[in-house]
Design a protein around this motif. Structure first.
Motif, PDB file in Angstrom:
ATOM      1  N   PRO A 123      13.386  62.631  61.676  1.00  0.00           N
ATOM      2  CA  PRO A 123      13.747  64.154  62.105  1.00  0.00           C
ATOM      3  C   PRO A 123      14.641  64.323  63.357  1.00  0.00           C
ATOM      4  O   PRO A 123      15.281  65.352  63.667  1.00  0.00           O
ATOM      5  N   ASN A 124      14.454  63.238  64.183  1.00  0.00           N
ATOM      6  CA  ASN A 124      15.302  63.430  65.433  1.00  0.00           C
ATOM      7  C   ASN A 124      16.665  63.401  65.166  1.00  0.00           C
ATOM      8  O   ASN A 124      17.316  63.563  66.388  1.00  0.00           O
ATOM      9  N   VAL A 125      17.082  62.805  64.126  1.00  0.00           N
ATOM     10  CA  VAL A 125      18.548  62.818  64.097  1.00  0.00           C
ATOM     11  C   VAL A 125      18.931  63.877  63.234  1.00  0.00           C
ATOM     12  O   VAL A 125      20.380  64.192  62.783  1.00  0.00           O
ATOM     13  N   ALA A 126      18.138  64.787  62.698  1.00  0.00           N
ATOM     14  CA  ALA A 126      18.488  65.792  61.501  1.00  0.00           C
ATOM     15  C   ALA A 126      19.134  66.851  62.165  1.00  0.00           C
ATOM     16  O   ALA A 126      18.717  67.211  63.209  1.00  0.00           O
ATOM     17  N   ASN A 127      20.167  67.342  61.349  1.00  0.00           N
ATOM     18  CA  ASN A 127      20.807  68.675  61.703  1.00  0.00           C
ATOM     19  C   ASN A 127      20.267  69.618  61.123  1.00  0.00           C
ATOM     20  O   ASN A 127      20.169  70.787  61.596  1.00  0.00           O
ATOM     21  N   ALA A 128      19.271  69.494  60.114  1.00  0.00           N
ATOM     22  CA  ALA A 128      18.434  70.679  59.698  1.00  0.00           C
ATOM     23  C   ALA A 128      17.050  69.966  58.815  1.00  0.00           C
ATOM     24  O   ALA A 128      17.377  68.755  58.576  1.00  0.00           O
ATOM     25  N   VAL A 129      16.040  70.805  58.809  1.00  0.00           N
ATOM     26  CA  VAL A 129      15.214  70.216  58.237  1.00  0.00           C
ATOM     27  C   VAL A 129      14.769  71.079  56.909  1.00  0.00           C
ATOM     28  O   VAL A 129      14.796  72.562  57.385  1.00  0.00           O
ATOM     29  N   PHE A 130      14.608  70.540  55.812  1.00  0.00           N
ATOM     30  CA  PHE A 130      14.237  71.365  54.670  1.00  0.00           C
ATOM     31  C   PHE A 130      12.755  71.578  54.371  1.00  0.00           C
ATOM     32  O   PHE A 130      12.020  70.355  54.286  1.00  0.00           O
ATOM     33  N   ALA A 157      25.471  76.241  48.876  1.00  0.00           N
ATOM     34  CA  ALA A 157      24.268  76.699  49.757  1.00  0.00           C
ATOM     35  C   ALA A 157      24.073  75.720  50.809  1.00  0.00           C
ATOM     36  O   ALA A 157      23.568  76.326  52.053  1.00  0.00           O
ATOM     37  N   ILE A 158      23.852  74.282  50.393  1.00  0.00           N
ATOM     38  CA  ILE A 158      23.607  73.721  51.588  1.00  0.00           C
ATOM     39  C   ILE A 158      24.565  73.615  52.806  1.00  0.00           C
ATOM     40  O   ILE A 158      24.353  73.588  54.108  1.00  0.00           O
ATOM     41  N   ASP A 159      25.970  73.743  52.461  1.00  0.00           N
ATOM     42  CA  ASP A 159      27.111  73.881  53.468  1.00  0.00           C
ATOM     43  C   ASP A 159      26.887  75.071  54.329  1.00  0.00           C
ATOM     44  O   ASP A 159      27.069  74.926  55.584  1.00  0.00           O
ATOM     45  N   GLY A 160      26.320  76.233  53.644  1.00  0.00           N
ATOM     46  CA  GLY A 160      26.261  77.603  54.148  1.00  0.00           C
ATOM     47  C   GLY A 160      24.839  77.366  55.215  1.00  0.00           C
ATOM     48  O   GLY A 160      24.962  77.767  56.112  1.00  0.00           O
ATOM     49  N   ALA A 161      23.772  76.574  54.711  1.00  0.00           N
ATOM     50  CA  ALA A 161      22.817  76.581  55.507  1.00  0.00           C
ATOM     51  C   ALA A 161      23.088  75.738  56.760  1.00  0.00           C
ATOM     52  O   ALA A 161      22.762  76.073  57.947  1.00  0.00           O
ATOM     53  N   LEU A 162      23.808  74.667  56.384  1.00  0.00           N
ATOM     54  CA  LEU A 162      24.197  73.881  57.732  1.00  0.00           C
ATOM     55  C   LEU A 162      24.842  74.561  58.511  1.00  0.00           C
ATOM     56  O   LEU A 162      24.837  74.423  59.967  1.00  0.00           O
ATOM     57  N   GLN A 163      25.663  75.066  58.196  1.00  0.00           N
ATOM     58  CA  GLN A 163      26.846  75.987  59.063  1.00  0.00           C
ATOM     59  C   GLN A 163      26.090  77.400  59.763  1.00  0.00           C
ATOM     60  O   GLN A 163      26.172  77.102  61.070  1.00  0.00           O
ATOM     61  N   THR A 164      25.261  77.813  59.211  1.00  0.00           N
ATOM     62  CA  THR A 164      24.449  78.751  59.971  1.00  0.00           C
ATOM     63  C   THR A 164      23.583  78.103  61.008  1.00  0.00           C
ATOM     64  O   THR A 164      23.463  79.012  62.077  1.00  0.00           O
ATOM     65  N   ILE A 165      23.009  77.158  60.721  1.00  0.00           N
ATOM     66  CA  ILE A 165      22.131  76.367  61.533  1.00  0.00           C
ATOM     67  C   ILE A 165      22.845  75.874  62.970  1.00  0.00           C
ATOM     68  O   ILE A 165      22.495  76.174  64.080  1.00  0.00           O
ATOM     69  N   LYS A 166      24.190  75.287  62.532  1.00  0.00           N
ATOM     70  CA  LYS A 166      25.092  74.910  63.789  1.00  0.00           C
ATOM     71  C   LYS A 166      25.655  76.069  64.439  1.00  0.00           C
ATOM     72  O   LYS A 166      25.734  76.160  65.732  1.00  0.00           O
ATOM     73  N   ASP A 167      25.588  77.253  63.851  1.00  0.00           N
ATOM     74  CA  ASP A 167      26.393  78.303  64.621  1.00  0.00           C
ATOM     75  C   ASP A 167      25.373  79.059  65.487  1.00  0.00           C
ATOM     76  O   ASP A 167      25.849  79.945  66.066  1.00  0.00           O
ATOM     77  N   LYS A 168      24.127  78.750  65.300  1.00  0.00           N
ATOM     78  CA  LYS A 168      23.094  79.480  66.413  1.00  0.00           C
ATOM     79  C   LYS A 168      23.565  79.064  67.850  1.00  0.00           C
ATOM     80  O   LYS A 168      24.042  78.021  68.073  1.00  0.00           O
ATOM     81  N   PRO A 169      23.005  80.105  68.726  1.00  0.00           N
ATOM     82  CA  PRO A 169      23.467  79.573  70.130  1.00  0.00           C
ATOM     83  C   PRO A 169      23.147  78.251  70.699  1.00  0.00           C
ATOM     84  O   PRO A 169      22.057  77.851  70.241  1.00  0.00           O
ATOM     85  N   ASN A 170      23.962  77.450  71.244  1.00  0.00           N
ATOM     86  CA  ASN A 170      23.393  76.131  71.719  1.00  0.00           C
ATOM     87  C   ASN A 170      22.269  76.136  72.194  1.00  0.00           C
ATOM     88  O   ASN A 170      21.693  75.120  72.301  1.00  0.00           O
TER      89      ASN A 170
END
Ligand SMILES: *[C@@H]1O[C@H](CO)[C@@H](O)[C@H](O)[C@H]1NC(C)=O
Ligand SMILES: *[C@@H]1O[C@H](CO)[C@@H](O)[C@H](O)[C@H]1NC(C)=O
Ligand SMILES: *[C@@H]1O[C@H](CO)[C@@H](O)[C@H](O)[C@H]1NC(C)=O
Ligand SMILES: *[C@@H]1O[C@H](CO)[C@@H](O)[C@H](O)[C@H]1NC(C)=O
Length: 449
Positions: A117-124, A431-444
């Protein structure tokens, strides 16, 4: 019943073993395959291990919601349902409620899974939230519907809380396969009116939720296509269907597959019915070029729901498919129509344009669909027929090509599909692309604590 128990057991075994397989695969690929690591940059997903009470156990009660259909028959094939007939390769009796299972099964073959989980960009979170909601919506727990999701939240806080705390849940996402409306009851509604309060709980504000229909002002949710019945296993099956769609003779101008509109009160479904009934007498083959102006496929009382042949064949033969809202603004039928190369006609923006931004780009709507505001039709006498007949044939052909180009993005291909077909981005991949992007776009500052 014996059949059912056996069947659920099979499902459990399959899910458990495929999870193991894919975890092994992904861990070996992280260490030994540099190309994969490169492609997976910023795309690693960790699947949270949830107790079976949050997913598989919920399926064992599939026949026990008295005012809701028994959904046991649709669990087959990891939620795709039974094949429409034994020889069918791409067509299933799919129930949209089971998108949670379909998604769960598909994410097990996602190429960038990680065990860390420490290297994950998203958690499903493989939580079957809409199925879990049935006991509140249609069952004995209607008066505690504000509790929907609290069990899950408690688990995430108590079991390995570090996974949540790393980003306070901002990197978590899940699927709930009912309209967001069903999960948006204000917490202070007493007595409860309709729906659970899952999306109103501050506990889940940080989580990205994928639903088939979002609210008018979505907060944490994003809309993804309803699953249709088309789940091809390989490129040959996919391309054979595209050929068929392209060659199909479009003998009717417009089609409406659905129910409703029989009451006396003015609404768009009623206007469509009236217009169709009159169209048959006032227009002829000679002055339109169509052998049928308006085709209504009667789907009242849910008779079409698990029987795609009833509406897919007529959709293949129609030029335009009308998509009036029903109880809620969106319809699975929009995606059935696109799959059949039938140009969708929308009557309000909430039916698709303001919903499926990841899958159906907003700026492309004029290329693949027609928009007719419902007020113009219901209250101002605008005829749908006149609008559609006014579109030149050459334009219609271009629009149909644009619809056909969208087919891969709205289909959920079958799990375990051929590598060739995996090169086409489908609804799940998008949908996965969208979810990853949404998470990435959250304020740093939210993601880098
Ligand atoms: C399934 O239904 C039984 C009663 O019919 C209930 O006791 C049990 O808690 C339910 N299981 C789940 C996971 O909802
Ligand atoms: C829920 O609450 C209402 C109003 O208090 C009550 O009439 C109803 O019987 C309750 N339903 C259940 C299933 O407990
Ligand atoms: C959601 O995120 C905000 C801001 O990062 C944080 O203050 C809050 O505690 C988080 N909520 C939960 C339930 O973790
Ligand atoms: C219109 O006429 C065709 C052929 O006569 C018939 O099949 C169809 O059901 C009619 N449509 C309506 C809406 O009455």
């Amino acid at each position: 019943m014996a059949y059912l128990t056996h069947f659920i057991l099979l499902l459990l075994i399959n899910l458990a073993s495929s999870q193991q397989i894919s975890n092994t695969e992904s861990s070996s690929s992280t260490t030994t395959n540099p190309t994969t690591t490169e492609d997976c940059n910023n795309r690693w997903i960790y699947i949270r291990n949830l107790p079976s009470r949050f997913n598989l156990d919920l399926l064992t009660n599939c026949s026990e919601y008295p005012i809701f259909d028994n959904f046991c028959p649709y669990l087959a094939n990891h939620g795709l349902g039974q094949k429409t007939h034994t020889k069918s390769r791409s067509w299933y009796r799919t129930d949209p409620l089971l998108l949670e299972l379909i998604f769960h099964r598909r994410i097990l073959e996602y190429p960038c899974l990680t065990n860390d989980p420490n290297v994950a960009n998203a958690v499903f979170l493989p939580y079957y939230g809409a199925i879990d909601s049935l006991k509140y919506l249609y069952g004995p727990d209607v008066n505690s519907s504000f509790q929907h999701g609290m069990g899950l939240f408690d688990f995430l806080q108590s079991d390995e809380p570090g996974i949540w705390n790393r980003h306070m849940g901002h990197d978590h996402f899940l699927v709930m396969s009912r309209p967001a409306w069903d999960f948006s009851q204000p917490l202070d509604n007493d007595p409860p009116i309709w729906g659970t309060s899952f999306l109103e709980l501050p506990e889940f504000y940080n989580v990205t939720v994928l639903v088939p229909e979002g609210r008018a002002w979505p907060w944490q949710e994003h809309a993804v296509p309803y699953p249709t019945s088309f789940h091809p296993p390989n490129l040959a099956c996919f391309e054979a269907w595209i050929q068929r769609v392209r060659r199909s003779r479009r003998v009717s101008l417009m089609l409406f597959a659905g129910g409703g509109g029989i009451g006396a009160s003015p609404n768009i479904r009623r206007s469509i019915r009236t217009e169709c009934e009159n169209a048959n007498t006032s227009m002829t083959k000679d002055n339109t070029g169509y052998s049928q102006i308006c085709h209504i496929v009667d789907c009242s009382n849910g008779i079409c729901e698990h029987d795609p042949i009833r509406y897919m064949r007529p959709m293949l033969q129609a030029t335009f498919c009308l998509q009036p809202q029903g109880d809620t603004p969106t319809r699975r039928s929009t995606f059935d129509a696109i799959t059949a190369g039938c140009i969708p006609v929308f009557f309000e923006e909430m039916s698709a344009r303001s919903q499926y931004r990841w899958h159906l780009p907003e700026e492309k709507y004029p290329e693949f669909s027609v928009f007719i505001p419902k007020e113009e039709v219901v209250f101002k006498g605008l005829k749908i027929l006149d609008v559609l007949m006014g579109i030149p044939r050459s334009e219609v052909r271009k629009m149909r090509e644009s619809v056909i180009e969208l087919i891969p993005r709205v289909m959920y291909r079958r799990h375990g599909s051929s590598l060739g077909l995996r090169t086409k981005k489908d609804a799940f991949d998008t949908a996965i692309d969208g979810a990853l992007q949404t998470i990435k776009d959250k304020p740093n500052d939210l993601l880098e604590q």
